[in-house]
Write an enzyme that holds these catalytic residues in place. Structure first.
Site, mmCIF file in Angstrom:
data_model
loop_
_atom_site.group_PDB
_atom_site.id
_atom_site.type_symbol
_atom_site.label_atom_id
_atom_site.label_comp_id
_atom_site.label_asym_id
_atom_site.label_seq_id
_atom_site.Cartn_x
_atom_site.Cartn_y
_atom_site.Cartn_z
ATOM 1 C CB SER A 196 -1.027 -6.067 -5.892
ATOM 2 O OG SER A 196 -1.100 -5.704 -7.244
ATOM 3 C CG ASN A 230 -5.801 -10.572 -2.142
ATOM 4 O OD1 ASN A 230 -6.885 -10.749 -1.607
ATOM 5 N ND2 ASN A 230 -5.400 -11.265 -3.185
ATOM 6 C CE1 TYR A 231 -0.150 -9.010 0.586
ATOM 7 C CE2 TYR A 231 -0.604 -9.764 -1.646
ATOM 8 C CZ TYR A 231 -0.186 -10.024 -0.356
ATOM 9 O OH TYR A 231 0.193 -11.285 -0.014
ATOM 10 C CB ILE A 232 -3.469 -1.734 -3.360
ATOM 11 C CG1 ILE A 232 -2.128 -2.168 -3.975
ATOM 12 C CG2 ILE A 232 -3.641 -0.226 -3.457
ATOM 13 C CD1 ILE A 232 -2.058 -1.936 -5.449
ATOM 14 C CB SER A 239 -0.929 0.011 1.220
ATOM 15 O OG SER A 239 -1.974 -0.908 1.019
#
Length: 786
Positions: free
Chosen positions: A742, A745-747, A541
DNA sequence: AACTTAACTTAGGATGACAAAG
DNA sequence: CTTTGTCATCCTAAGTTAAGTT
């Protein structure tokens, strides 16, 4: 492997998997043998002398890696924890694990809930009373809403942080269970054995069909997959004595079945729109009861209510069990999680549920044990549900929290990089890698799984040292995706890895005194709930936001802004090593595009010649400034021209035939053949012209042509060439990176939401519908959020 | 044991090529 | 020669389930 006679044809991603395969075959003796530690090397000291020269004095792996007595090792490792200062053991007092209550279908109706449930409730009473009352209110409200317009979504993120209600996730839970795949319907297509058609029992036919469908895929060609399938299939064959005796895989010919499926596929495609529509509607009707669950009175979407159908296990990488038969799941194996008061859904006819439980502290609706690895599969709510949304938001909040602590954590581990205590030093080094490279934690894995690693399980061979300070990582991570990266690192980190490697020796784990458990425990002492994976979220992020700020220009057009967005996204995907397999025909595709570019250039070249012919003065002015076509060789041009002629002739013939068909259907006589000849003659003329051009080097210029017109055409071509080129470049750049993972799930989606607001980009340009639904909680964020 | 992350698979919608019509 | 309709192709998004982490 023998199949890869021309390696160059194999897409990269496939190659990477193949290479790996070769590797593991080469070391046939197996991992367990390789990894067995040399007992002579075992030492016990655990204090580090920092001097390189005395590396030998370093302690060694007590758990020097062995898989054979891994359990004993783990116990030993945990006793090491005694060394950890007390202050670091903050772990909350364990709550008594909730008792599961299995209720047989029969007794469930009458006696039910009172005794055990009451005890349980009593325990948590104090904390719960309030929440319960609240939820009742909520339920009443939402029930009303539900009756009218079911979709009015519960905006949990607008509610003030409700008291964290212990581990209780729900008070009432109602749903219709799971949807089983349809029973097998035999198709009766006979495969061949030893050249002769054979008939199989329905069950054996089913399993054979699973394989037949895959014969043209990578799985179907993988020897391990074949072997595992074959032995499981033989078991099935034995169950029915009417089946032929099949002992050799080589004698099996699954092609008749494969072809049958291909035909079926084709037939499905050919269905009319209306037919497809009715099929779709029927499917929807069957699914309907399972789509939603009712959680504390709220209607929530269920994610995977479908029981996984039987098939062959498609393990990734070189999973030892790939190809094994994944058996059909029966209701007897399925446990439902329901509220005490909820009606129990009907199992399949003539069947019973494996059990019904009321676990209020779990979010799963149903579960069953899968037969390949013995793990448990769950039915959960969909990503749009409040349970998933809430935990998603918590995850990002945790990552934001990390920002407050990260400086302290970084300072600490940097300092501890030369700690005397081996364990601490390893831990600090691992933390460095997790922080800087966003590696996964890396739990240990069993021999019956693919050999993949993460940070803590990195082995000697996975990291090589390139002085003065470069570490080269090359290992297979999750899903057997290769992580290959050269990174300059902190001098002390470099030194440490060198030391660790020297100590543990080949084939052993570099961080031999570290486990994910101990690492996470340590991280937890900095911040509640901090674990290794939070760093991945945080760094992803953080990188995204940074890149986005750097790349976006206020004055850019929306496509340009989106390009910046995607570039930032790509940075993150690269950081997290999110790959996608290059599509089988990527090479072809690129070649096609290149050809297209060349064809355009060919046209442009002709135009230029014509201009020069019209006005020789042009030769030195504008035209020379233009880029030379380096890849336009005479040979290619000849080829291309031939191609053009062939295509033109084909076109004329098919058009002619089509026309005839049309005339025939109208009852008219076909066109005379002379007409076709006439038309084809035009092509012949063209061909002659080209030949003449070749001889004279001059192109006949049309009477209507002017320099201006030709120039305009060139400009147009220039544009098209440029566009095609960037398209090719973009494809090439992005061929191996998957942006989706991403983003999903990640950003932190709030970064995107804020960005869209700030730069006036519509959210739907960056989030697909499902993503928007999933991230609904993030959409109404203040513009100044960070 | 429970939950998140991840790539693979499939469905269907967008896109572009091509033929017919204007 | 351009515009419009149709079909095939390609690509993305949704769905599935394997593989991680805690």
């Amino acid at each position: 492997m023998s199949s890869s006679s021309s390696e160059d044809d194999i897409p990269l991603s496939k190659k990477r998997r193949q290479d790996k395969f070769a590797e593991s075959n080469a070391s046939m003796s197996g991992r367990s043998a390789e990894r067995t530690p040399d007992p002579a090397m075992a030492r016990t000291k655990s204090v580090i002398n920092d001097d390189d020269s005395s590396d030998e004095e370093m302690p060694l792996a007590k758990r020097a890696s062995s898989k054979t007595n891994g359990k004993a090792m783990k116990r030993e490792a945990s006793s090491d924890e005694d060394n950890v200062p007390l202050s670091k053991i903050v772990k909350t007092t364990k709550k008594p694990t909730p008792k599961k209550r299995i209720v047989n279908k029969e007794d469930s109706s009458s006696d039910d809930e009172k005794p055990l449930a009451k005890v349980k409730k009593d325990i948590k009473k104090v904390a719960k009373v309030k929440a319960e009352e609240e939820s009742k209110v909520v339920r009443k409200q939402t029930k009303k809403v539900k009756d009218e317009e079911a979709e009015a979504q519960f905006k949990w993120w607008e509610k003030s942080n409700e008291e964290e209600d212990g581990d209780v996730k729900w008070n009432e839970l109602e749903h219709n269970g799971v949807l089983f795949p349809p029973a097998y319907v035999p198709h009766g297509v006979k495969m061949k054995y030893d050249g002769k058609p054979i008939s199989l029992s329905p069950e054996a036919e089913e399993v054979a069909s699973f394989f037949a469908a895959l014969i043209e895929t990578d799985h179907g060609k993988n020897p391990v997959f074949q072997k595992n399938f074959f032995s499981d299939w033989q078991e099935i064959l034995k169950k029915d004595s009417s089946n032929p005796n099949i002992t050799s895989f080589e004698k099996c010919d699954f092609r008749p079945m494969y072809e049958h499926f291909e035909v079926e596929k084709e037939r499905k495609k050919q269905l009319t729109k209306a037919e497809k529509q009715t099929i779709k509607e029927e499917k929807a009707k069957v699914e309907e009861p399972y789509l939603y669950a009712i959680v504390d009175g709220r209607k929530e979407k269920v994610g995977n209510f479908r029981i996984e159908p039987p098939g062959l296990f498609r393990g990734r990488g070189d999973h030892p069990k790939t190809g094994r038969l994944k058996k059909r799941v029966m209701p007897e194996q399925v446990t439902l999680n329901l509220g005490e008061n909820a009606p129990i859904p009907k199992p399949l006819d003539g069947h019973k549920w494996g059990g019904v439980v009321h676990i209020h502290e779990a979010t799963w609706l149903a579960s069953w044990k899968e037969n390949i690895n013995g793990s448990i599969k769950y039915v959960f709510l969909a990503a749009t549900s409040s349970w998933k949304g809430q935990s998603d938001m918590q995850k990002f909040e945790k990552a934001r929290d990390l920002k407050k602590h990260v400086n302290r954590i970084r300072r600490d581990y940097r300092q501890q990089l030369n700690d005397k205590l081996m364990e601490t030093r390893q831990r600090a080094t691992a933390m460095y890698l997790i922080d800087v490279l966003a590696l996964r934690a890396g739990n240990e894995k069993g021999d019956d799984e693919a050999d993949t690693v993460g940070c803590c399980s990195l082995r000697y061979e996975h990291v090589t040292l390139e002085p003065p300070n470069i570490l080269v990582f090359d290992f297979l991570g999750k899903d057997s995706i290769r992580y290959h990266n050269s990174v300059p690192v902190d001098a002390q980190v470099f030194k440490n890895i060198k030391i660790f490697k020297k100590q543990v020796g080949p084939d052993n784990m570099i961080f031999d005194r570290l486990t994910t458990m101990s690492l996470n425990k340590h991280l937890g002492s900095y911040m509640k709930g901090l674990t290794a994976k939070v760093f991945r979220t945080y760094n992803a992020s953080h990188t995204f936001q940074e890149q986005l700020n750097k790349l976006t220009r206020e004055e850019d057009s929306i496509p340009d802004k989106l390009l910046s967005y995607n570039r930032a996204n790509r940075e993150v995907a690269i950081l997290c090593n999110h790959q996608r397999s290059v599509s089988k025909n990527h090479g072809q595709m690129i070649a096609k595009i290149q050809d297209k570019i060349r064809a355009l250039k060919y046209q442009r070249k002709r135009l230029r010649k014509q201009i020069v012919q019209l006005d020789p003065k042009m030769k030195k002015s504008k035209l020379t400034e233009m880029e030379e076509e380096s890849d336009l060789e005479d040979e290619w041009i000849a080829e291309h021209q031939k191609d053009l002629l062939v295509k033109e002739r084909e076109k004329i013939t098919t058009r002619f035939e089509k026309n005839n068909e049309k005339l025939a259907s109208e009852g008219k006589p076909p066109q005379p053949k002379e007409e076709l000849k006439e038309k084809l003659k035009a092509v012949d003329d063209w061909e002659k012209e080209l030949q003449k051009e070749k001889k004279t080097g001059k192109i006949e210029v049309k009477a209507s042509a002017t320099v201006e017109k030709l120039l305009a055409q060139i400009t147009k071509l220039d544009e098209r060439i440029k566009a095609t080129k960037t398209q090719a470049l973009d494809k090439e750049e992005g061929k191996e990176t998957a942006l989706g993972t991403s983003k999903l799930n990640y950003i932190d989606p709030r970064i995107s939401a804020v960005w869209c607001k700030k730069y006036n980009v519509p959210v739907e340009k960056v989030f697909s519908k499902t993503l928007r639904d999933k991230f609904q909680w993030a959409m109404e964020i203040d513009a100044d959020w960070r």
